[in-house]
Motif scaffolding. Structure first.
Motif, PDB file in Angstrom:
ATOM      1  N   ASN A   1       1.260 -77.127  94.650  1.00  0.00           N
ATOM      2  CA  ASN A   1       0.709 -77.220  93.062  1.00  0.00           C
ATOM      3  C   ASN A   1      -0.549 -77.364  92.868  1.00  0.00           C
ATOM      4  OD1 ASN A   1       3.258 -76.565  92.106  1.00  0.00           O
ATOM      5  ND2 ASN A   1       4.054 -78.610  91.657  1.00  0.00           N
ATOM      6  N   LEU A   2      -1.522 -76.453  92.467  1.00  0.00           N
ATOM      7  CA  LEU A   2      -2.681 -76.777  92.252  1.00  0.00           C
ATOM      8  C   LEU A   2      -2.945 -78.011  91.225  1.00  0.00           C
ATOM      9  CD1 LEU A   2      -5.698 -75.901  92.660  1.00  0.00           C
ATOM     10  CD2 LEU A   2      -5.587 -74.157  90.917  1.00  0.00           C
ATOM     11  N   VAL A   3      -3.730 -78.994  91.164  1.00  0.00           N
ATOM     12  CA  VAL A   3      -4.038 -79.931  90.165  1.00  0.00           C
ATOM     13  C   VAL A   3      -5.182 -80.247  89.884  1.00  0.00           C
ATOM     14  CG1 VAL A   3      -3.586 -82.545  89.616  1.00  0.00           C
ATOM     15  CG2 VAL A   3      -1.798 -81.143  91.036  1.00  0.00           C
ATOM     16  N   LEU A   4      -5.713 -79.958  88.861  1.00  0.00           N
ATOM     17  CA  LEU A   4      -7.423 -80.044  88.425  1.00  0.00           C
ATOM     18  C   LEU A   4      -7.217 -80.538  87.249  1.00  0.00           C
ATOM     19  CD1 LEU A   4      -8.628 -76.573  89.851  1.00  0.00           C
ATOM     20  CD2 LEU A   4      -9.401 -78.736  90.922  1.00  0.00           C
ATOM     21  N   GLU A   5      -6.797 -81.446  87.060  1.00  0.00           N
ATOM     22  CA  GLU A   5      -6.974 -82.335  85.667  1.00  0.00           C
ATOM     23  C   GLU A   5      -8.238 -82.849  85.224  1.00  0.00           C
ATOM     24  OE1 GLU A   5      -4.074 -85.425  84.962  1.00  0.00           O
ATOM     25  OE2 GLU A   5      -2.320 -83.996  85.331  1.00  0.00           O
ATOM     26  N   ASN A   6      -8.727 -82.327  84.056  1.00  0.00           N
ATOM     27  CA  ASN A   6     -10.098 -82.964  83.586  1.00  0.00           C
ATOM     28  C   ASN A   6     -11.125 -82.619  84.585  1.00  0.00           C
ATOM     29  OD1 ASN A   6      -8.867 -84.531  81.146  1.00  0.00           O
ATOM     30  ND2 ASN A   6      -8.281 -86.111  82.931  1.00  0.00           N
ATOM     31  N   THR A   7     -11.135 -81.379  84.920  1.00  0.00           N
ATOM     32  CA  THR A   7     -12.119 -80.881  85.952  1.00  0.00           C
ATOM     33  C   THR A   7     -13.114 -79.545  85.012  1.00  0.00           C
ATOM     34  OG1 THR A   7     -10.469 -81.234  87.756  1.00  0.00           O
ATOM     35  CG2 THR A   7     -12.392 -79.770  88.067  1.00  0.00           C
ATOM     36  N   ASP A   8     -14.217 -79.800  85.360  1.00  0.00           N
ATOM     37  CA  ASP A   8     -15.083 -78.656  84.842  1.00  0.00           C
ATOM     38  C   ASP A   8     -15.163 -77.618  85.779  1.00  0.00           C
ATOM     39  OD1 ASP A   8     -17.185 -77.263  83.459  1.00  0.00           O
ATOM     40  OD2 ASP A   8     -18.382 -78.915  83.471  1.00  0.00           O
ATOM     41  N   LEU A   9     -14.329 -76.492  85.206  1.00  0.00           N
ATOM     42  CA  LEU A   9     -14.480 -75.204  85.949  1.00  0.00           C
ATOM     43  C   LEU A   9     -15.134 -74.200  85.333  1.00  0.00           C
ATOM     44  CD1 LEU A   9     -10.617 -75.627  86.915  1.00  0.00           C
ATOM     45  CD2 LEU A   9     -12.349 -75.747  88.331  1.00  0.00           C
ATOM     46  N   SER A  10     -16.192 -74.373  84.519  1.00  0.00           N
ATOM     47  CA  SER A  10     -16.909 -73.641  83.751  1.00  0.00           C
ATOM     48  C   SER A  10     -17.732 -72.471  84.737  1.00  0.00           C
ATOM     49  CB  SER A  10     -18.138 -74.050  82.954  1.00  0.00           C
ATOM     50  OG  SER A  10     -17.560 -75.017  82.252  1.00  0.00           O
ATOM     51  N   GLY A  11     -17.509 -71.221  84.323  1.00  0.00           N
ATOM     52  CA  GLY A  11     -18.161 -70.160  85.145  1.00  0.00           C
ATOM     53  C   GLY A  11     -17.423 -69.648  86.345  1.00  0.00           C
ATOM     54  N   ILE A  12     -16.213 -70.319  86.586  1.00  0.00           N
ATOM     55  CA  ILE A  12     -15.519 -69.726  87.856  1.00  0.00           C
ATOM     56  C   ILE A  12     -14.693 -68.282  87.466  1.00  0.00           C
ATOM     57  CG2 ILE A  12     -13.460 -71.096  87.253  1.00  0.00           C
ATOM     58  CD1 ILE A  12     -13.135 -71.763  90.311  1.00  0.00           C
ATOM     59  N   LYS A  13     -14.814 -67.498  88.420  1.00  0.00           N
ATOM     60  CA  LYS A  13     -13.889 -66.297  88.352  1.00  0.00           C
ATOM     61  C   LYS A  13     -12.718 -66.270  89.012  1.00  0.00           C
ATOM     62  CE  LYS A  13     -18.398 -63.626  88.206  1.00  0.00           C
ATOM     63  NZ  LYS A  13     -19.261 -62.443  88.786  1.00  0.00           N
ATOM     64  N   LEU A  14     -11.811 -66.117  88.308  1.00  0.00           N
ATOM     65  CA  LEU A  14     -10.494 -66.285  88.787  1.00  0.00           C
ATOM     66  C   LEU A  14      -9.604 -64.950  88.664  1.00  0.00           C
ATOM     67  CD1 LEU A  14      -9.716 -70.023  87.945  1.00  0.00           C
ATOM     68  CD2 LEU A  14      -9.638 -69.051  90.555  1.00  0.00           C
ATOM     69  N   LYS A  15     -10.345 -63.984  88.768  1.00  0.00           N
ATOM     70  CA  LYS A  15      -9.509 -62.476  88.382  1.00  0.00           C
ATOM     71  C   LYS A  15      -8.395 -62.342  89.471  1.00  0.00           C
ATOM     72  CE  LYS A  15     -13.788 -60.094  86.573  1.00  0.00           C
ATOM     73  NZ  LYS A  15     -14.667 -59.004  86.589  1.00  0.00           N
ATOM     74  N   SER A  16      -7.160 -61.952  88.749  1.00  0.00           N
ATOM     75  CA  SER A  16      -6.087 -61.769  89.309  1.00  0.00           C
ATOM     76  C   SER A  16      -5.726 -62.726  90.439  1.00  0.00           C
ATOM     77  CB  SER A  16      -6.282 -60.356  90.298  1.00  0.00           C
ATOM     78  OG  SER A  16      -6.505 -59.341  89.372  1.00  0.00           O
ATOM     79  N   ALA A  17      -6.085 -63.958  90.168  1.00  0.00           N
ATOM     80  CA  ALA A  17      -5.748 -65.110  90.842  1.00  0.00           C
ATOM     81  C   ALA A  17      -4.166 -65.411  90.666  1.00  0.00           C
ATOM     82  CB  ALA A  17      -6.619 -66.230  90.837  1.00  0.00           C
ATOM     83  N   ASN A  18      -3.557 -66.186  91.647  1.00  0.00           N
ATOM     84  CA  ASN A  18      -2.324 -66.720  91.570  1.00  0.00           C
ATOM     85  C   ASN A  18      -2.209 -68.173  91.526  1.00  0.00           C
ATOM     86  OD1 ASN A  18       0.455 -67.568  91.653  1.00  0.00           O
ATOM     87  ND2 ASN A  18       0.846 -66.863  93.401  1.00  0.00           N
ATOM     88  N   LEU A  19      -2.138 -68.671  89.984  1.00  0.00           N
ATOM     89  CA  LEU A  19      -2.272 -70.044  89.502  1.00  0.00           C
ATOM     90  C   LEU A  19      -1.016 -70.230  88.849  1.00  0.00           C
ATOM     91  CD1 LEU A  19      -5.869 -69.585  87.779  1.00  0.00           C
ATOM     92  CD2 LEU A  19      -5.589 -70.626  90.167  1.00  0.00           C
ATOM     93  N   ASN A  20       0.129 -69.891  89.167  1.00  0.00           N
ATOM     94  CA  ASN A  20       1.263 -70.065  88.706  1.00  0.00           C
ATOM     95  C   ASN A  20       1.865 -71.851  89.003  1.00  0.00           C
ATOM     96  OD1 ASN A  20       2.047 -67.431  87.937  1.00  0.00           O
ATOM     97  ND2 ASN A  20       2.920 -67.161  90.027  1.00  0.00           N
ATOM     98  N   GLN A  21       2.078 -72.476  87.848  1.00  0.00           N
ATOM     99  CA  GLN A  21       2.433 -73.789  87.682  1.00  0.00           C
ATOM    100  C   GLN A  21       1.473 -74.794  88.214  1.00  0.00           C
ATOM    101  OE1 GLN A  21       6.074 -74.618  90.012  1.00  0.00           O
ATOM    102  NE2 GLN A  21       6.874 -72.662  89.725  1.00  0.00           N
ATOM    103  N   ALA A  22      -0.034 -74.276  87.979  1.00  0.00           N
ATOM    104  CA  ALA A  22      -1.089 -75.042  88.241  1.00  0.00           C
ATOM    105  C   ALA A  22      -1.234 -75.957  86.880  1.00  0.00           C
ATOM    106  CB  ALA A  22      -2.461 -74.245  88.315  1.00  0.00           C
ATOM    107  N   ASN A  23      -1.890 -77.175  87.342  1.00  0.00           N
ATOM    108  CA  ASN A  23      -2.156 -78.270  86.200  1.00  0.00           C
ATOM    109  C   ASN A  23      -3.372 -78.505  85.721  1.00  0.00           C
ATOM    110  OD1 ASN A  23      -2.102 -80.531  84.472  1.00  0.00           O
ATOM    111  ND2 ASN A  23      -0.971 -81.902  85.995  1.00  0.00           N
ATOM    112  N   PHE A  24      -3.872 -77.828  84.610  1.00  0.00           N
ATOM    113  CA  PHE A  24      -5.180 -77.937  84.134  1.00  0.00           C
ATOM    114  C   PHE A  24      -5.348 -78.433  83.011  1.00  0.00           C
ATOM    115  CE2 PHE A  24      -4.772 -73.638  86.379  1.00  0.00           C
ATOM    116  CZ  PHE A  24      -5.972 -73.788  87.322  1.00  0.00           C
ATOM    117  N   LYS A  25      -4.466 -79.793  83.013  1.00  0.00           N
ATOM    118  CA  LYS A  25      -4.511 -80.633  81.690  1.00  0.00           C
ATOM    119  C   LYS A  25      -6.018 -81.005  81.369  1.00  0.00           C
ATOM    120  CE  LYS A  25      -2.284 -84.528  79.482  1.00  0.00           C
ATOM    121  NZ  LYS A  25      -1.118 -85.536  79.504  1.00  0.00           N
ATOM    122  N   GLY A  26      -6.398 -80.994  80.184  1.00  0.00           N
ATOM    123  CA  GLY A  26      -7.601 -81.439  79.764  1.00  0.00           C
ATOM    124  C   GLY A  26      -9.144 -80.787  80.665  1.00  0.00           C
ATOM    125  N   SER A  27      -8.741 -79.757  81.462  1.00  0.00           N
ATOM    126  CA  SER A  27      -9.895 -79.235  82.134  1.00  0.00           C
ATOM    127  C   SER A  27     -10.922 -78.231  81.251  1.00  0.00           C
ATOM    128  CB  SER A  27      -9.664 -78.436  83.547  1.00  0.00           C
ATOM    129  OG  SER A  27      -8.906 -79.338  84.277  1.00  0.00           O
TER     130      SER A  27
END
Length: 722
Positions: A451-477
């Motif tokens: 499980n990808l966990v990236l809570e409260n993370t700054d991911l500005s400008g990232i390219k995730l085209k066609s990426a598999n991010l199922n069930q990831a946790n981006f709470k507050g990111s």
């Protein structure tokens, strides 16, 4: 002797008064002609643009992607004006594409035509209407070169450049309204006369050497004007009144600046020694700068080569000590791995990524991860390549194969390393390309548990085209941040790209996804409560069964998106575009949908109790079997909407357009309130009697007798009403 003198003074004063009046009249006509030119130019663009906006609001017109030429133009304009660019796919009605293209080319063509007329004849159409003409010092049309300087540089470039610089580097930035006001003031100020030795002229005329004259009067030639200047005072005084008038008009209309400045070439001829010294000094400076620049470049290249040589030698030494045949102890291997990471070059990163895939010792795997994390973002590219390689291997291996478990474990280690680097280096992901990366659950039997966990993370400008991010946790990111100017909603905003990403059951609670591109993404059963999705691009996205309670989607584009079964309670969709979206069985209690484009949307069996739909466009929408108790539909567009069996009790329809709507079985009479619906405030009797007051039901389909009776008693309009 006194009488003739007084008479002469009165005559001269009368001539001056007439000339002043003629000059004022010319200034007025000149300003009127300029205003007409601007009005024609603006109208040529605004009229087709407005028609395009109207066509785009119609739901019965097929929609197509926006013309690429318009997209390029839009972004070219957005950059200098610090406007937010429209990212992602954007669909418009097909006539809009044509009309907006006309709005782009019409002002350009009109401008060049007017400039051509001005160059060849001295007058544009508005100048002809107001009797104004532009001439050069010879009294002839100015020509293309002079017109380019006059209009392109003097009238447009100079004032607009000054206005832009003052706006861009002042407190007014990025307020576009203040820039517009400042630009208008600068253009008007430039048009005012500048003081000269013999009269006053506008800046653009001064630069181009042109003059604005009365087109109804003959313009004296250059010889006449020159002779006029050279006439003695007594000659002008003894001339007839008509001659004085002609001479005065010539002096006013054409007054070249005879400042007697010596040209640069003449100065060079008069001072050959100074010229030679200047040329020699310039040549020596250029040669010296070239030599210094070359020396610095060579030293830099030599230093880089030496550094690379040292790193290569260290790398080879470390590789030899880390080989399977090496007798180094576990602790020594850990030190060597960390030393390898400190090299921070491409070959060491690649070696560590390969080593992590093949290593089986958990202690060394943790050490390799530490080394790659110390490298940081530069290690992501190689880890991304390994991620795709391992994912491809898993797809080719049978689910019952023993080798599959080994490969899954390797992929999981790779995913954990990427996760840790993104967490540690938050805010440094601009431009990072992780397209098609596997960082989520695949859903296939026997898949690795990660499980990808990236809570409260700054991911500005990232390219995730066609990426598999199922069930990831981006709470507050955060997937968007301000650019170099430090202000949001400007062109340089750093925005992530999640186009066609798989994000099933992902957690985006309180995340900032404003303006993020999620075209065609799968967010089914995702949690987006209180998420900021303002102006996000969700064309064709799947948000089925998603949780969007309190989410901000103002101005978002959700054309043809699927929100079936989603919870939209208290969400904000003001000005959002949901053209053709599927919203069956959604919960939209108290949702703000004012001014939203809901054309051709499907709301069948949804709950819109207490929703704000003021001025929303619901033409051709399917609202059958919906519950809309207490909803606000003031001034809404309900043309040809399907309202069969809809519960419209306590709905405010004042000002709504219901032409062609199907009201078969719709409930208009307010029923007794259900105790379970205490959140919907029952209006008093006066408010109930006004919910359809003034609404024209003449063209409504399938009205029943009881509905008509209610409409008539509540002030609605219908042919059978008394």
């Amino acid at each position: 002797m006194a009488t003739p003198i007084v008479k002469k003074n009165n005559t001269n004063q009368s001539n001056r008064t007439k000339n002043t009046e003629k000059t004022n009249s010319l200034v007025t006509r000149r300003f009127a002609a300029w205003t007409a030119e601007i009005a024609l130019l603006v109208a040529s663009g605004l009229v087709p643009f407005g028609l395009g906006v109207y066509a785009n609001s119609r739901s019965d017109i097929n929609r197509v992607p926006l013309n690429p030429l318009l997209v390029v133009t839009e972004r070219a304009i957005a950059r200098p004006l610090a406007l937010p660019a429209s990212y992602g796919i954007r669909n418009v009605a097909w006539p809009t594409n044509f009309l907006w293209t006309v709005a782009l080319f019409a002002p350009t063509v009109l401008s060049w035509w007017q400039l051509y007329l001005l160059a060849k004849t001295g007058s544009t159409l508005p100048k002809r209407w107001f009797g104004v003409r532009v001439v050069n010092e010879e009294g002839t049309p100015p020509g293309l070169a002079a017109v380019f300087v006059r209009e392109g540089i003097g009238r447009l470039t100079v004032p607009m450049s000054i206005a832009y610089i003052l706006w861009r580097y002042s407190f007014a930035f990025p307020n576009l309204g203040l820039f517009t006001s400042l630009a208008v003031l600068m253009v008007l100020g430039e048009g005012l006369a500048l003081p000269a030795r013999r009269g006053r002229k506008a800046l653009h005329d001064w630069l181009a050497g042109t003059y604005v004259v009365d087109a109804h009067r003959s313009v004296p030639s250059a010889d006449v004007v020159n002779n006029t200047r050279n006439l003695p005072v007594s000659s002008s005084q003894t001339a007839t009144p008509k001659e004085n008038e002609a001479l005065a008009t010539a002096a006013i209309a054409i007054t070249p600046d005879d400042s007697n400045l010596i040209s640069l070439w003449r100065r060079m001829q008069q001072n050959p020694s100074l010229t030679l010294f200047g040329v020699a000094l310039t040549s020596m400076t250029a040669v010296l700068a070239t030599l210094i620049g070359t020396q610095v470049y060579l030293q830099t290249q030599q230093s880089n080569q030496e550094s690379q040589k040292i790193n290569s030698q260290q790398f080879l030494a470390l590789v030899k000590q880390l080989s399977p045949d090496s007798t180094a102890s576990l602790q020594e291997r850990q030190s060597l791995i960390l030393a390898m990471g400190s090299l921070n070059d491409q070959q060491s990163i690649q070696f560590l990524a390969d080593m992590m895939v093949n290593e089986t010792n958990p202690i060394l795997i943790d050490t390799i991860q530490q080394a790659l994390i110390s490298v940081g973002i530069p290690a992501i590219t190689e880890l991304h390549n390994k991620n795709q390689f391992l994912s491809g291997e898993l797809q080719s291996i049978s689910s019952t194969s023993a080798e599959r478990e080994v490969r899954q474990k390797r992929l999981q280690i790779n995913q954990q390393t990427i996760n840790k680097i993104l967490s540690v280096y938050s805010g440094q992901t601009q431009g990072l390309d992780l397209s098609r990366v596997q960082l989520g659950q695949s859903g296939t039997p026997g898949s690795s548990f990660f499980n990808l966990v990236l809570e409260n993370t700054d991911l500005s400008g990232i390219k995730l085209k066609s990426a598999n991010l199922n069930q990831a946790n981006f709470k507050g990111s955060r997937f968007r941040s301000a650019g170099e100017d430090g202000r949001f909603d400007t062109y340089d905003d750093i925005v992530s790209d999640l186009t066609q990403a798989q994000m099933k059951q992902a957690n985006f609670t309180d995340a900032n996804l404003s303006r993020v591109i999620m075209t065609g993404s799968d967010l089914s059963r995702a949690t987006l409560n209180r998420a900021n999705l303002a102006n996000a691009r969700l064309v064709g996205a799947n948000l089925s069964s998603g949780q969007l309670v309190g989410a901000d989607l103002r101005g978002a584009v959700l054309e043809n998106a699927s929100l079936t079964g989603a919870d939209l309670g208290d969400a904000k969709f003001k000005d959002a575009n949901l053209y053709g979206a599927r919203l069956g069985r959604v919960i939209a209690i108290g949702t703000q949908l004012s001014f939203a484009n809901l054309s051709k949307t499907d709301w069948q069996a949804s709950d819109l109790s207490g929703a704000d739909l003021e001025r929303a466009n619901l033409s051709n929408a399917n609202l059958s079997a919906t519950r809309m108790t207490g909803a606000i539909l003031r001034s809404a567009q309900l043309e040809n909407a399907n309202l069969q069996n809809a519960d419209l009790s306590l709905v405010d329809l004042r000002g709504a357009n219901v032409a062609g709507a199907n009201f078969k079985g719709a409930i208009l009479t307010p029923n007794r309130q259900d105790p379970a619906d205490q959140f919907v405030q029952t209006p008093d009797i006066g408010a109930v009697s006004a919910v359809v007051k003034g609404v024209d039901f003449s063209q409504v389909k399938n009205l029943e007798d009881r509905q008509i009776a209610y409409i008539c008693t509540q002030g609605g309009i219908h042919p059978v009403c008394p």
